[in-house]
Design an enzyme around this catalytic site. Structure first.
Site, PDB file in Angstrom:
ATOM      1  CG  ASP A 179      27.388 -72.765  -0.027  1.00  0.00           C
ATOM      2  OD1 ASP A 179      26.778 -73.778   0.377  1.00  0.00           O
ATOM      3  OD2 ASP A 179      26.925 -71.619   0.089  1.00  0.00           O
ATOM      4  CG  ASP A 232      28.105 -68.312  -6.767  1.00  0.00           C
ATOM      5  OD1 ASP A 232      27.197 -67.851  -6.053  1.00  0.00           O
ATOM      6  OD2 ASP A 232      29.275 -68.452  -6.359  1.00  0.00           O
ATOM      7  CB  CYS A 290      17.000 -63.302 -26.162  1.00  0.00           C
ATOM      8  SG  CYS A 290      16.905 -64.606 -24.918  1.00  0.00           S
ATOM      9  CG  HIS A 350      15.116 -62.550 -20.937  1.00  0.00           C
ATOM     10  ND1 HIS A 350      15.539 -62.579 -22.246  1.00  0.00           N
ATOM     11  CD2 HIS A 350      15.708 -61.455 -20.369  1.00  0.00           C
ATOM     12  CE1 HIS A 350      16.340 -61.545 -22.473  1.00  0.00           C
ATOM     13  NE2 HIS A 350      16.454 -60.840 -21.348  1.00  0.00           N
TER      14      HIS A 350
HETATM   15 ZN   LIG Z   1      14.991 -63.945 -23.803  1.00  0.00          ZN
END
Ligand SMILES: [Zn+2]
Length: 394
Positions: A97, A290, A331, A362
């Site tokens: 930025d 973002d 996941c 995660h």
């Molecule tokens: Zn995960």
């Protein structure tokens, strides 16, 4: 006319019911698939995750903050070490930025609060003065005085060497009136032309410049700003500044900003990237987002989840003490493949930093999976269905 030989933005598929699109941005450090989430390596580091972790999570692009690089270790040291990519061990696309946002917001609570804050603005202790030339501030590190001008921002970002760089703008706070916002926008436009002139002076094809849409919460100023940046030879556009106090006002302001923008350039939404924001933003034509939230909340014990309306769970909660399920059944990150909620709860209670790493990894993977879901939904013309499914109507 500035051209960008090492760069290309290609729209691959457009949604029939909204402005959503799937595309690809090519840079000298590879390509990113859009819509994309840009992860914040604020001080040239994603806190608690290595660049190898980012690759494992399928991250396409990261950003570093010019202000923080200016304070420590300084752009000259980064240039001497071969640029940010080499310095931090990341070979993929990167954005920096302008550095202005932190200078205009420091000392006023968290940077994220400032964007939507309805509170009165206190004088930022680090901003000494704002003039036609630029923003003068004192370094919190050693008290030294710096002036960040449009030219200086481009020069610093050139030394840092990110692929995508952003012009300096004045980031106005929420409570300012229309007159202040109009004057500020006029200054931001003059700064944009100075930024382009400086960019062209040293242009070697390795970087691409983004112009920023400002104009506060005022529809006609947003329109004027969007028309202005569309008329200039920027590679891409960013929507920045005060986006309003509430979520709905923020979406209105983004919509005002988007309507007049050219469709053949990528659009980045600066500093916004909540779960609902992404679904809404994509529909308005935003290509990249973002936000520090996914990695910041990980450090405070939260893991992103599919549970509306907060889409996060606090692993400190006693209910996880003997929960042997993974954070997320679907996941594929290392935290979910190898460890249970009970173990991550234990790591928090025992103050083990491994927990911080696992939640960070995660949450990063959650965001790359979310954006992959968004792209797949656009490509198969079922964006609305996928949005309802993810948000559960939240
Ligand atoms: Zn995960």
């Amino acid at each position: 006319m500035t051209d960008y030989p090492g760069f290309k933005f290609e729209v691959l598929h457009e949604d029939s019911a909204s402005r959503a699109r799937v595309g690809r941005i090519d840079t000298p450090h590879g390509s990113l698939r859009t819509p994309a989430f840009i992860f914040c390596a604020t001080k040239a580091a994603i806190k608690a995750a290595s660049t190898a972790d980012l690759e494992a999570a399928n991250v396409d692009i990261i950003l570093a903050n010019t202000y923080h690089m200016l304070i420590q270790p300084g752009p000259d040291l980064v240039a001497e070490m071969g640029g940010l990519h080499k310095f931090m061990g990341w070979d993929g696309p990167m954005l920096t930025d302008s550095g202005g946002f932190q200078i205009f917001s420091l000392g006023q609570g968290t940077e994220a609060d400032e964007i939507k804050s309805a509170g009165a603005r206190k004088q930022a202790p680090l901003l000494e003065k704002l003039t036609e030339e630029g923003a003068t501030f004192r370094s919190p590190r050693d008290g030294s005085r710096h002036t960040l001008s449009p030219e200086a921002s481009v020069e610093i970002q050139r030394k840092l060497g990110a692929d995508l760089i952003v012009v300096l703008d004045e980031c106005t706070p929420y409570h300012v009136d229309r007159k202040y916002t109009a004057d500020s926008l006029a200054l931001t436009k003059r700064w944009a032309d100075r930024s382009l002139a400086e960019f062209e002076r040293g242009h070697d094809g390795r970087q691409a410049l983004y112009g920023v849409v400002q104009g506060g919460v005022y529809e006609e100023l947003r329109r004027e700003s969007a028309e202005f940046v569309s008329s200039r030879p920027f590679f891409g556009h960013a929507v920045g500044g005060c986006l309003g106090a509430q979520e709905d006002q923020m979406y209105d302001v983004v919509r005002y900003s988007m309507e007049p923008l050219r469709c053949d350039r990528p659009v980045h939404l600066l500093g916004i990237g909540g779960i609902r924001d992404i679904w809404e933003g994509v529909e308005m034509g935003i290509d990249t987002f973002d936000c520090v939230t996914p990695t910041r909340i990980a450090r405070h014990g939260w893991a992103l989840s599919r549970e509306a309306p907060s889409f996060r769970q606090n692993l400190r909660n006693a209910k996880f003490r003997n929960d042997d399920r993974p954070l997320d059944e679907d996941c594929d990150c290392i935290a979910c493949r190898r460890y249970s909620r009970a173990y991550i709860h234990h790591l928090l209670k025992a103050n083990e930093i491994l927990g911080l790493h696992l939640r960070t990894v995660h949450n990063i993977r959650y965001m790359t999976r979310l954006l992959a879901t968004v792209r797949a939904a656009i490509l198969s013309d079922r964006l609305q269905e996928a949005k309802q499914d993810w948000l559960h109507g939240a």
